[in-house]
Design a protein around this motif. Structure first.
Motif, PDB file in Angstrom:
ATOM      1  N   MET A  99      32.240  41.152  51.055  1.00 53.04           N
ATOM      2  CA  MET A  99      33.066  40.341  50.185  1.00 53.04           C
ATOM      3  C   MET A  99      33.649  41.257  49.106  1.00 53.04           C
ATOM      4  SD  MET A  99      31.858  36.667  48.699  1.00 53.04           S
ATOM      5  CE  MET A  99      32.106  35.621  50.093  1.00 53.04           C
ATOM      6  N   ARG A 100      34.914  40.997  48.734  1.00 47.08           N
ATOM      7  CA  ARG A 100      35.593  41.831  47.733  1.00 47.08           C
ATOM      8  C   ARG A 100      36.284  40.936  46.714  1.00 47.08           C
ATOM      9  NH1 ARG A 100      37.869  46.505  46.232  1.00 47.08           N
ATOM     10  NH2 ARG A 100      40.105  46.656  45.882  1.00 47.08           N
ATOM     11  N   ALA A 101      36.138  41.294  45.442  1.00 43.58           N
ATOM     12  CA  ALA A 101      36.789  40.569  44.346  1.00 43.58           C
ATOM     13  C   ALA A 101      37.747  41.503  43.623  1.00 43.58           C
ATOM     14  CB  ALA A 101      35.748  40.041  43.361  1.00 43.58           C
ATOM     15  N   VAL A 102      38.938  41.005  43.339  1.00 41.16           N
ATOM     16  CA  VAL A 102      39.942  41.771  42.600  1.00 41.16           C
ATOM     17  C   VAL A 102      40.332  40.963  41.377  1.00 41.16           C
ATOM     18  CG1 VAL A 102      42.239  42.799  42.662  1.00 41.16           C
ATOM     19  CG2 VAL A 102      40.778  42.878  44.707  1.00 41.16           C
ATOM     20  N   THR A 103      40.209  41.579  40.196  1.00 47.63           N
ATOM     21  CA  THR A 103      40.547  40.926  38.934  1.00 47.63           C
ATOM     22  C   THR A 103      41.695  41.676  38.278  1.00 47.63           C
ATOM     23  OG1 THR A 103      38.252  40.251  38.639  1.00 47.63           O
ATOM     24  CG2 THR A 103      39.668  40.178  36.693  1.00 47.63           C
ATOM     25  N   ARG A 104      42.752  40.918  37.954  1.00 42.16           N
ATOM     26  CA  ARG A 104      43.936  41.498  37.334  1.00 42.16           C
ATOM     27  C   ARG A 104      44.368  40.658  36.143  1.00 42.16           C
ATOM     28  NH1 ARG A 104      42.409  45.328  39.586  1.00 42.16           N
ATOM     29  NH2 ARG A 104      43.278  46.269  41.444  1.00 42.16           N
ATOM     30  N   ALA A 105      45.062  41.304  35.220  1.00 45.46           N
ATOM     31  CA  ALA A 105      45.607  40.604  34.054  1.00 45.46           C
ATOM     32  C   ALA A 105      46.716  39.659  34.506  1.00 45.46           C
ATOM     33  CB  ALA A 105      46.163  41.607  33.050  1.00 45.46           C
ATOM     34  N   LEU A 106      46.836  38.555  33.802  1.00 50.15           N
ATOM     35  CA  LEU A 106      47.935  37.613  34.033  1.00 50.15           C
ATOM     36  C   LEU A 106      48.980  37.835  32.952  1.00 50.15           C
ATOM     37  CD1 LEU A 106      46.218  34.226  34.908  1.00 50.15           C
ATOM     38  CD2 LEU A 106      47.685  35.590  36.367  1.00 50.15           C
TER      39      LEU A 106
END
Length: 142
Positions: free
Chosen positions: A1-8
């Motif tokens: 499983m992979r999670a990607v977090t980016r600014a909005l």
């Protein structure tokens, strides 16, 4: 499983993100909203499960990256589980906004920014003439 977090780059109402079927933890506009289910994990396994998710988190604040949400039952020794949502949107007290997607969850889960209303021109006119209106008010009063 992979999670990607980016600014909005744009603001979102967390209530809109959660919708009627999501998860919402917010106070004074700050908190988390989530939708979808990436996994349901027994509470005794949650720490190890979250640690096992490969995470690319450019925000790095509490609540960014993968999270698990749920409710603990009041009865002791009752088994319970937590949900790891597939899309999590966060808003920090410092104004930062981010989105975490697990395993490439669809952007369609996020509402689009509301369009800015505009009109070329408009006019404002009374529905009835002034004397008709005043006459109706006098009749109602009397």
């Amino acid at each position: 499983m992979r999670a990607v977090t980016r600014a909005l780059a744009h603001d979102l109402d967390l209530n809109d993100v959660a919708g009627s079927t999501g998860y919402l933890f917010v106070r004074d506009g700050v908190g988390l909203a989530a939708r979808g289910v990436a996994a349901v994990v027994p509470s005794v396994d949650i720490s190890g499960f979250l640690s096992s998710i490969e995470s690319d988190d450019e925000i790095g604040v509490p609540g960014s990256g993968p999270v698990a949400l749920g409710v603990k039952p009041f009865l002791p020794d009752t088994p319970w589980a937590l949900v790891v949502p597939s899309v999590i949107v966060g808003k920090g007290a410092d104004g930062r906004r981010w989105v975490t997607r697990i395993d490439g969850a669809e952007d369609a889960l996020l509402p689009e920014p509301a369009p800015v209303p505009h009109v070329a021109r408009f006019s404002l006119e009374p529905g009835v003439d002034e004397e008709t209106y005043l006459s109706a008010v006098r009749s109602a009063r009397d």
